[in-house]
Design a protein around this motif. Structure first.
Motif, PDB file in Angstrom:
ATOM      1  N   PHE A  12       0.862  -1.195   0.000  1.00 28.83           N
ATOM      2  CA  PHE A  12       0.000   0.000   0.000  1.00 28.83           C
ATOM      3  C   PHE A  12       0.886   1.228   0.000  1.00 28.83           C
TER       4      PHE A  12
ATOM      5  N   LEU B 162       1.087   5.001   0.192  1.00 23.77           N
ATOM      6  CA  LEU B 162       0.484   6.319   0.443  1.00 23.77           C
ATOM      7  C   LEU B 162       1.571   7.325   0.845  1.00 23.77           C
ATOM      8  N   THR B 163       2.377   6.962   1.849  1.00 23.39           N
ATOM      9  CA  THR B 163       3.373   7.893   2.388  1.00 23.39           C
ATOM     10  C   THR B 163       4.452   8.219   1.361  1.00 23.39           C
TER      11      THR B 163
ATOM     12  N   GLY C  85       4.003  12.542   5.128  1.00 23.95           N
ATOM     13  CA  GLY C  85       3.667  11.388   5.950  1.00 23.95           C
ATOM     14  C   GLY C  85       2.326  11.585   6.640  1.00 23.95           C
ATOM     15  N   SER C  86       2.331  12.406   7.694  1.00 21.81           N
ATOM     16  CA  SER C  86       1.076  12.668   8.402  1.00 21.81           C
ATOM     17  C   SER C  86       0.083  13.421   7.539  1.00 21.81           C
TER      18      SER C  86
ATOM     19  N   TRP D  31       8.742   4.061   2.888  1.00 21.72           N
ATOM     20  CA  TRP D  31       8.327   3.333   4.101  1.00 21.72           C
ATOM     21  C   TRP D  31       7.197   2.365   3.797  1.00 21.72           C
ATOM     22  N   ILE D  32       7.277   1.664   2.683  1.00 23.45           N
ATOM     23  CA  ILE D  32       6.149   0.833   2.264  1.00 23.45           C
ATOM     24  C   ILE D  32       6.384  -0.630   2.661  1.00 23.45           C
ATOM     25  N   THR D  33       5.575  -1.099   3.607  1.00 20.62           N
ATOM     26  CA  THR D  33       5.677  -2.484   4.086  1.00 20.62           C
ATOM     27  C   THR D  33       5.361  -3.449   2.938  1.00 20.62           C
TER      28      THR D  33
ATOM     29  N   LEU E  23      11.009  -3.145  13.652  1.00 21.19           N
ATOM     30  CA  LEU E  23      10.364  -3.972  12.619  1.00 21.19           C
ATOM     31  C   LEU E  23      11.405  -4.585  11.682  1.00 21.19           C
TER      32      LEU E  23
ATOM     33  N   THR F 277       4.244   5.127  15.330  1.00 23.79           N
ATOM     34  CA  THR F 277       4.387   6.147  14.282  1.00 23.79           C
ATOM     35  C   THR F 277       3.518   5.856  13.062  1.00 23.79           C
ATOM     36  N   TYR F 278       3.423   4.559  12.675  1.00 25.33           N
ATOM     37  CA  TYR F 278       2.695   4.331  11.412  1.00 25.33           C
ATOM     38  C   TYR F 278       1.193   4.247  11.623  1.00 25.33           C
TER      39      TYR F 278
ATOM     40  N   THR G 209       0.332   8.769  13.438  1.00 33.41           N
ATOM     41  CA  THR G 209       1.150   8.833  14.653  1.00 33.41           C
ATOM     42  C   THR G 209       0.234   9.043  15.867  1.00 33.41           C
TER      43      THR G 209
ATOM     44  N   ASN H 238       0.322  11.460  17.864  1.00 32.21           N
ATOM     45  CA  ASN H 238      -0.144  12.859  17.822  1.00 32.21           C
ATOM     46  C   ASN H 238      -1.343  13.018  16.886  1.00 32.21           C
TER      47      ASN H 238
ATOM     48  N   LEU I 189      -5.087  14.407  17.678  1.00 27.74           N
ATOM     49  CA  LEU I 189      -5.760  15.522  16.998  1.00 27.74           C
ATOM     50  C   LEU I 189      -7.094  15.094  16.380  1.00 27.74           C
TER      51      LEU I 189
ATOM     52  N   PHE J  23      -5.013  20.431  12.999  1.00 25.74           N
ATOM     53  CA  PHE J  23      -3.893  19.811  12.279  1.00 25.74           C
ATOM     54  C   PHE J  23      -2.922  20.856  11.737  1.00 25.74           C
TER      55      PHE J  23
HETATM   56  P1  FAD Z   1       5.851  13.210  10.081  1.00 21.62           P
HETATM   57  O1  FAD Z   1       4.488  13.361   9.518  1.00 21.62           O
HETATM   58  O2  FAD Z   1       6.940  14.048   9.512  1.00 21.62           O
HETATM   59  O3  FAD Z   1       5.780  13.444  11.651  1.00 21.62           O
HETATM   60  C1  FAD Z   1       6.943  13.658  12.464  1.00 21.62           C
HETATM   61  C2  FAD Z   1       6.475  14.044  13.875  1.00 21.62           C
HETATM   62  O4  FAD Z   1       5.689  15.241  13.795  1.00 21.62           O
HETATM   63  C3  FAD Z   1       5.582  12.996  14.521  1.00 21.62           C
HETATM   64  O5  FAD Z   1       5.806  12.958  15.906  1.00 21.62           O
HETATM   65  C4  FAD Z   1       4.181  13.517  14.264  1.00 21.62           C
HETATM   66  O6  FAD Z   1       3.226  13.064  15.208  1.00 21.62           O
HETATM   67  C5  FAD Z   1       4.405  15.017  14.364  1.00 21.62           C
HETATM   68  N1  FAD Z   1       3.385  15.776  13.635  1.00 21.62           N
HETATM   69  C6  FAD Z   1       3.119  15.768  12.305  1.00 21.62           C
HETATM   70  N2  FAD Z   1       2.100  16.582  12.016  1.00 21.62           N
HETATM   71  C7  FAD Z   1       1.710  17.116  13.192  1.00 21.62           C
HETATM   72  C8  FAD Z   1       0.685  18.031  13.565  1.00 21.62           C
HETATM   73  N3  FAD Z   1      -0.153  18.561  12.681  1.00 21.62           N
HETATM   74  N4  FAD Z   1       0.579  18.367  14.864  1.00 21.62           N
HETATM   75  C9  FAD Z   1       1.400  17.826  15.815  1.00 21.62           C
HETATM   76  N5  FAD Z   1       2.371  16.947  15.530  1.00 21.62           N
HETATM   77  C10 FAD Z   1       2.531  16.607  14.225  1.00 21.62           C
HETATM   78  N6  FAD Z   1       3.239   4.203   4.871  1.00 21.62           N
HETATM   79  C11 FAD Z   1       2.539   3.672   3.817  1.00 21.62           C
HETATM   80  O7  FAD Z   1       1.932   4.405   3.035  1.00 21.62           O
HETATM   81  N7  FAD Z   1       2.495   2.332   3.616  1.00 21.62           N
HETATM   82  C12 FAD Z   1       3.130   1.461   4.432  1.00 21.62           C
HETATM   83  O8  FAD Z   1       3.049   0.242   4.230  1.00 21.62           O
HETATM   84  C13 FAD Z   1       3.896   1.976   5.516  1.00 21.62           C
HETATM   85  N8  FAD Z   1       4.619   1.138   6.301  1.00 21.62           N
HETATM   86  C14 FAD Z   1       5.467   1.653   7.248  1.00 21.62           C
HETATM   87  C15 FAD Z   1       6.344   0.810   7.921  1.00 21.62           C
HETATM   88  C16 FAD Z   1       7.246   1.346   8.838  1.00 21.62           C
HETATM   89  C17 FAD Z   1       8.228   0.439   9.519  1.00 21.62           C
HETATM   90  C18 FAD Z   1       7.223   2.724   9.147  1.00 21.62           C
HETATM   91  C19 FAD Z   1       8.152   3.294  10.190  1.00 21.62           C
HETATM   92  C20 FAD Z   1       6.365   3.560   8.485  1.00 21.62           C
HETATM   93  C21 FAD Z   1       5.484   3.053   7.510  1.00 21.62           C
HETATM   94  N9  FAD Z   1       4.659   3.891   6.752  1.00 21.62           N
HETATM   95  C22 FAD Z   1       3.915   3.392   5.709  1.00 21.62           C
HETATM   96  C23 FAD Z   1       4.763   5.332   6.905  1.00 21.62           C
HETATM   97  C24 FAD Z   1       3.997   5.895   8.114  1.00 21.62           C
HETATM   98  O9  FAD Z   1       2.617   5.862   7.893  1.00 21.62           O
HETATM   99  C25 FAD Z   1       4.486   7.324   8.354  1.00 21.62           C
HETATM  100  O10 FAD Z   1       5.787   7.213   8.874  1.00 21.62           O
HETATM  101  C26 FAD Z   1       3.585   8.081   9.326  1.00 21.62           C
HETATM  102  O11 FAD Z   1       2.334   8.357   8.738  1.00 21.62           O
HETATM  103  C27 FAD Z   1       4.213   9.392   9.805  1.00 21.62           C
HETATM  104  O12 FAD Z   1       4.735  10.148   8.749  1.00 21.62           O
HETATM  105  P2  FAD Z   1       6.265  10.709   8.795  1.00 21.62           P
HETATM  106  O13 FAD Z   1       7.141   9.566   9.118  1.00 21.62           O
HETATM  107  O14 FAD Z   1       6.488  11.446   7.542  1.00 21.62           O
HETATM  108  O15 FAD Z   1       6.289  11.674  10.039  1.00 21.62           O
END
Ligand code: FAD
Ligand code: TGC
Length: 390
Positions: A134, A136-137, A142-143, A167-169, A211, A367-368, A371, A373, A377, A389
């Motif tokens: 899947f 998306l990220t 990410g968020s 970061w796609i599993t 992981l 985190t995934y 998160t 946070n 929200l 957000f």
């Molecule tokens: P960021 O969005 O950059 O966030 C960094 C920090 O800022 C976090 O603490 C967050 O809570 C905080 N933050 C962000 N926005 C706000 C806000 N508005 N207010 C307050 N705090 C905020 N994604 C996929 O699509 N498919 C997958 O299969 C998949 N598998 C994964 C497997 C692993 C091992 C990991 C680690 C991640 C995977 N992900 C996958 C990605 C995962 O969904 C993202 O890492 C996650 O959504 C967070 O995005 P980011 O890492 O860019 O962090």
């Protein structure tokens, strides 16, 4: 490693049907017999134990809650949740594999796909013969997946995809990637990008501390030509991918209970057996305070997961209900894993014990799928009506 005993402090088994208990016990036995003997080594070697894939397929755990007409087990939400709980008792990486395959790849094909797409992919995916991921990220989104920059440009009867996911599993081992991209008007669509399509690559991301027994990958699209028949026809917009996340987050909430149970079970056994100052660690008040906290928090999390399952069964579960459970149960599991690691002393930092492996895994789970946070929200917005957000 001791035999797993589970925890049912509030007689929650009384709330489960015979079939649900049977599914739970079958998964528990599978984890004890087939996962526990191999998982530490797989984790240390940073390898996903791929030989387990046909086994989980055979046992009906892939897309377990999807209908039998597509080769799936047609289980209810509570039985599906119990599968996730027991698998994560083994390792979050294995539960991740099953969540991504079932909730993030098979579910969108089922819910948003054409009948032809369902028939083509779902039976093989249910058996584990075909693997899904899947996407998306992105590296910079990410968020905030609504900001994605991966683009799909219409070209006759095809789409041309450009961009990258991160970061796609399951990415590197996937036969099909459910990829979310914006069209030229900025509308999000889902595409089934197949392994081997020209311009598509999925290099593995290495050097994870968390992981480790799970494949994590980039997905790279360089002018990938995807026929319109590979677009998911029945959804448009961000609610497409977010709808999938609601399915996966549900299973993760149950999974957190499993990881916490593994740590509690390990440390209860350990503190009863290890003596310091002339008596078992379990005889000290501070250790008992930790164990009491664990039993209490696990029991609360079990009730949250079960009630959410019942709401889902009744068609009353909202995404925000799922957020509450994911947020609570993963924080609970991470706190318990850290506490257990401490109570194991120096032994707790070795591969002889599992709590630190669970602790490291749970950092990713925290985190995934949104998160901690982000789920805070989501709940904040739900109770106040005000989005915070941005
Ligand atoms: P960021 O969005 O950059 O966030 C960094 C920090 O800022 C976090 O603490 C967050 O809570 C905080 N933050 C962000 N926005 C706000 C806000 N508005 N207010 C307050 N705090 C905020 N994604 C996929 O699509 N498919 C997958 O299969 C998949 N598998 C994964 C497997 C692993 C091992 C990991 C680690 C991640 C995977 N992900 C996958 C990605 C995962 O969904 C993202 O890492 C996650 O959504 C967070 O995005 P980011 O890492 O860019 O962090
Ligand atoms: P927003 O305006 O709130 O919503 C857009 C549209 O989507 C609908 N919606 C949902 N639908 C179903 N389920 C949900 N959970 C939904 N949340 C929102 C919403 O009703 C709206 O519909 P419509 O019809 O009005 O268009 O969107 P936003 O841009 O403000 O974003 C909200 C936010 C921040 C909560 C969302 O973007 C979010 O959840 N961000 C977190 C991203 C995330 O969780 N990524 C996970 C990637 S996958 C992964 O991590 C897999 S790991 C797997 C493993 O290994 O196990």
């Amino acid at each position: 490693m001791s035999a797993f005993r589970g925890l049912d402090y509030y007689h929650l088994d009384d709330l489960l049907s015979e079939d649900e208990i049977m599914v739970r016990d079958m998964t528990r036995d599978f984890v004890s017999d087939a996962v526990m003997p191999v998982i530490e080594e797989a984790y240390e070697n940073a390898e996903f134990p791929k030989h387990l894939i046909p086994m989980v397929g055979e046992l009906g755990m892939l897309g377990a809650n999807l209908p039998t007409e597509y080769g799936c087990a047609g289980l209810g939400p509570v039985a599906y949740g119990l599968i996730c709980q027991e698998l994560e008792r083994g390792d979050s990486g294995l539960r991740s594999f099953v969540s991504v395959q079932g909730s993030l790849a098979m579910w969108p094909i089922f819910a948003y796909g054409s009948e032809e797409q369902r028939k083509r992919w779902l039976p093989g995916m249910a058996k584990g013969e075909l693997i899904g991921c899947f996407g998306l990220t992105e590296p910079d989104h990410g968020s905030d997946p609504g900001g994605m920059i991966t683009r799909a440009r219409k070209d006759g009867g095809d789409w041309i995809l450009n961009g990258a996911k991160m970061w796609i599993t399951n990415g590197t081992i996937a036969d099909v990637a459910v990829v979310w991209a914006k069209d030229e008007e900025g509308v999000i669509h889902g595409f089934l990008v197949e392994k081997g399509m020209d311009g598509f690559s999925a290099p593995e991301q290495k050097r994870k501390f968390s992981l480790r027994a799970s494949v994590t990958s980039e997905l790279v699209f360089e002018d990938v030509r995807v026929p319109d028949s590979n677009r998911l026809p029945n959804v448009q917009g961000l609610k497409g991918p977010l709808g999938c996340l609601t399915q996966a987050r549900y299973g993760i909430a149950w999974g957190g209970v499993g990881a916490a149970l593994a740590c509690y079970d390990e440390v209860l056994h350990y503190t009863k057996g290890r003596e310091q100052f002339g008596k078992p660690l379990a005889g000290f008040q501070l250790i008992q305070a930790n164990l009491a906290e664990m039993v209490t928090e696990i029991t609360k999390a079990q009730l949250v997961a079960w009630r959410l399952g019942k709401l889902k069964e009744a068609g009353k579960a909202r995404p925000q209900h799922v957020s509450l459970a994911k947020r609570n149960n993963i924080k609970m599991a991470l706190d318990i894993a850290r506490m257990a690691r401490d109570m194991l002393g120096a032994n707790g930092v070795t591969a002889e014990y599992q709590s630190m492996r669970h602790m490291c895994n749970l950092e990713s789970v925290y985190t995934y799928e949104g998160t901690h946070n982000i789920h805070t929200l989501i709940l904040g917005q739900d109770v106040t009506g005000i989005a915070a957000f941005s």
